[in-house]
Design an enzyme around this catalytic site. Structure first.
Site, PDB file in Angstrom:
ATOM      1  CG  HIS A 141      41.710  31.737  29.163  1.00  0.00           C
ATOM      2  ND1 HIS A 141      40.813  30.944  28.635  1.00  0.00           N
ATOM      3  CD2 HIS A 141      41.438  32.372  30.323  1.00  0.00           C
ATOM      4  CE1 HIS A 141      39.670  31.154  29.678  1.00  0.00           C
ATOM      5  NE2 HIS A 141      40.175  31.744  30.783  1.00  0.00           N
ATOM      6  NE  ARG A 159      35.025  24.391  32.121  1.00  0.00           N
ATOM      7  CZ  ARG A 159      34.530  25.497  32.845  1.00  0.00           C
ATOM      8  NH1 ARG A 159      35.172  26.497  33.422  1.00  0.00           N
ATOM      9  NH2 ARG A 159      33.082  25.339  33.238  1.00  0.00           N
ATOM     10  CG  HIS A 164      39.525  24.719  35.681  1.00  0.00           C
ATOM     11  ND1 HIS A 164      38.604  25.598  35.679  1.00  0.00           N
ATOM     12  CD2 HIS A 164      38.964  23.380  35.718  1.00  0.00           C
ATOM     13  CE1 HIS A 164      37.294  24.919  36.211  1.00  0.00           C
ATOM     14  NE2 HIS A 164      37.377  23.677  36.162  1.00  0.00           N
ATOM     15  CB  THR A 168      35.074  29.275  37.926  1.00  0.00           C
ATOM     16  OG1 THR A 168      35.972  28.405  37.327  1.00  0.00           O
ATOM     17  CG2 THR A 168      34.613  28.587  39.305  1.00  0.00           C
ATOM     18  CD  GLU A 214      40.989  26.894  38.721  1.00  0.00           C
ATOM     19  OE1 GLU A 214      39.689  26.802  38.264  1.00  0.00           O
ATOM     20  OE2 GLU A 214      41.741  27.736  38.563  1.00  0.00           O
ATOM     21  CG  HIS A 249      37.056  34.307  38.832  1.00  0.00           C
ATOM     22  ND1 HIS A 249      36.306  34.966  37.993  1.00  0.00           N
ATOM     23  CD2 HIS A 249      37.162  33.191  38.283  1.00  0.00           C
ATOM     24  CE1 HIS A 249      35.921  34.428  37.097  1.00  0.00           C
ATOM     25  NE2 HIS A 249      36.079  33.252  37.101  1.00  0.00           N
ATOM     26  NE  ARG A 285      34.486  25.239  28.661  1.00  0.00           N
ATOM     27  CZ  ARG A 285      33.343  26.185  29.413  1.00  0.00           C
ATOM     28  NH1 ARG A 285      33.696  27.296  29.661  1.00  0.00           N
ATOM     29  NH2 ARG A 285      32.400  25.598  29.851  1.00  0.00           N
ATOM     30  CG  ASN A 342      44.130  29.886  34.990  1.00  0.00           C
ATOM     31  OD1 ASN A 342      44.247  29.536  33.898  1.00  0.00           O
ATOM     32  ND2 ASN A 342      43.238  29.349  36.016  1.00  0.00           N
ATOM     33  CD  GLU A 371      41.930  30.834  43.764  1.00  0.00           C
ATOM     34  OE1 GLU A 371      42.622  29.933  44.011  1.00  0.00           O
ATOM     35  OE2 GLU A 371      41.452  31.331  42.861  1.00  0.00           O
TER      36      GLU A 371
HETATM   37  N1  PXP Z   1      40.875  31.183  40.728  1.00  0.00           N
HETATM   38  C1  PXP Z   1      40.080  30.248  40.195  1.00  0.00           C
HETATM   39  C2  PXP Z   1      39.430  29.040  41.363  1.00  0.00           C
HETATM   40  C3  PXP Z   1      39.628  30.151  39.052  1.00  0.00           C
HETATM   41  O1  PXP Z   1      38.581  29.174  38.562  1.00  0.00           O
HETATM   42  C4  PXP Z   1      40.111  30.870  38.104  1.00  0.00           C
HETATM   43  C5  PXP Z   1      39.376  31.063  36.503  1.00  0.00           C
HETATM   44  O2  PXP Z   1      39.768  29.775  36.030  1.00  0.00           O
HETATM   45  C6  PXP Z   1      41.069  31.906  38.347  1.00  0.00           C
HETATM   46  C7  PXP Z   1      41.462  31.866  39.669  1.00  0.00           C
HETATM   47  C8  PXP Z   1      41.710  32.985  37.598  1.00  0.00           C
HETATM   48  O3  PXP Z   1      40.651  33.714  37.030  1.00  0.00           O
HETATM   49  P1  PXP Z   1      41.036  34.794  35.767  1.00  0.00           P
HETATM   50  O4  PXP Z   1      41.245  33.912  34.443  1.00  0.00           O
HETATM   51  O5  PXP Z   1      39.589  35.553  35.698  1.00  0.00           O
HETATM   52  O6  PXP Z   1      42.011  35.648  36.309  1.00  0.00           O
END
Ligand code: PXP
Length: 247
Positions: A13, A48, A46, A104, A73, A193, A52, A10, A154
C-alpha cells in the site's frame, strides 16, 4: 523452547499511494528498508495481475536491495511463475486473485485443485522458493497443502479480524486448531490479513505460528505514528503476547 514469531511487513500500500499520483513517491523499496530497520524479519509484496500497486520493477528493486527474505505473493498463473522463477525470491505465497476484489478475499481452494497445484508448487520449489499457500483455517485445505508438497501454509485471519465478541473467539479457536493441525502434519504455519494492534495479540499467542504477515494497518498507522514506530509497536505486541503465553 519456542522460536521467535517472525514479522513479515507487506509494503503493497505504499505503492498504492505512489500510484495514486503516478510519480515515484512514496517508494515501496524505501519503506521496505525502513521496515527492516524497525524490526521486520521479512518483506512481503503482491504483484497482482492488474499491477494496481506493486509493479514488476518494484520486485526487481526489492530483490536487489533486501538482505532479508522477500515473500512474493502471487496468483498461480503462468505469467507469475515465469516472473518468480526468473527473480527467485526466498518465498512465494500463492493466493487467489479476482480482478474486482479490493483485497485477497478468501483462501486458495487447494483441495479442489490438487493436480494443477502439485505441478505448480514443484516448479517454484525447483527454482529454490519456499512455497506457501494462503488458505482458510480448514483442516481439509491443510491436508491438501501437504498433498501438493507445499512446506508452508498461511492462515487467513480476515474473518477473525472482521468479527467481534463470541464470533471472533470462535474464529480464533478455529485458527488455533488449524495451526495445531498444520504443525502436526509437518507444515510450517503462518497467518495474516487484516491484523492490527487490537487483533494481533491473541493470534501471536498461538504457539504453532511461525510468522505473521501484516500490511494495510501498518501503512495506515504510519500516517499517525510513522512507519518505524508503528512496526516497533506491532513487534512489541507480538513479543508480549508470546512471552505471556510462554510464562
Ligand atoms: N497475507 C496475505 C496472503 C495477503 O494477501 C495479505 C494482503 O495482501 C496479507 C497477508 C496482509 O494483509 P493486510 O494488508 O490486511 O495486513
Amino acid at each position: 523452547m519456542q522460536g521467535k514469531l517472525r514479522l513479515g511487513v507487506n509494503i503493497d500500500h505504499v505503492a498504492t499511494i505512489r500510484n495514486a499520483r503516478g510519480g515515484d513517491a512514496p517508494d515501496p523499496v524505501r519503506a521496505a528498508l525502513l521496515a527492516v530497520e524497525a524490526g521486520a524479519d521479512g518483506i512481503t509484496a503482491h504483484l497482482r495481475e492488474d499491477r494496481r500497486h506493486i509493479r514488476d520493477g518494484d520486485m526487481e528493486r526489492l530483490m536487489a536491495a533486501l538482505q532479508v527474505p522477500l515473500n512474493f505473493e502471487m496468483a498461480a498463473t503462468a505469467e507469475m511463475a515465469a516472473i518468480a522463477t526468473r527473480l527467485r525470491p526466498h518465498a512465494a505465497c500463492l493466493v487467489p486473485e479476482k480482478r474486482e476484489e479490493r483485497t485477497t478475499e478468501g483462501g486458495l481452494d487447494v483441495a479442489g485443485n490438487i493436480p494443477a497445484l502439485k505441478d505448480y508448487v514443484a516448479r517454484l520449489a525447483e527454482a529454490g522458493m519456499r512455497v506457501s499457500l494462503f488458505v482458510e483455517a480448514d483442516p481439509r485445505q491443510l491436508d491438501a497443502a501437504r498433498a501438493v508438497g507445499a512446506p508452508v501454509v498461511e492462515l487467513h485471519t480476515g474473518t477473525y479480524c472482521e468479527h467481534e465478541g463470541e464470533a471472533r473467539a470462535r474464529e480464533l479457536a478455529r485458527l488455533a486448531a488449524a495451526a495445531r493441525h498444520g504443525a502436526s502434519i509437518g507444515l510450517e504455519v503462518h497467518a495474516g490479513h487484516g491484523l492490527g494492534f487490537e487483533t494481533v495479540g491473541p493470534v501471536a499467542a498461538i504457539a504453532e505460528l511461525m510468522e505473521l504477515n501484516i500490511g494495510h494497518f501498518l501503512i495506515g498507522e504510519a500516517v499517525f505514528l510513522g512507519l518505524g514506530p508503528a512496526i516497533r509497536r506491532m513487534r512489541a505486541l507480538m513479543d508480549e503476547a508470546r512471552a505471556r503465553k510462554a510464562a
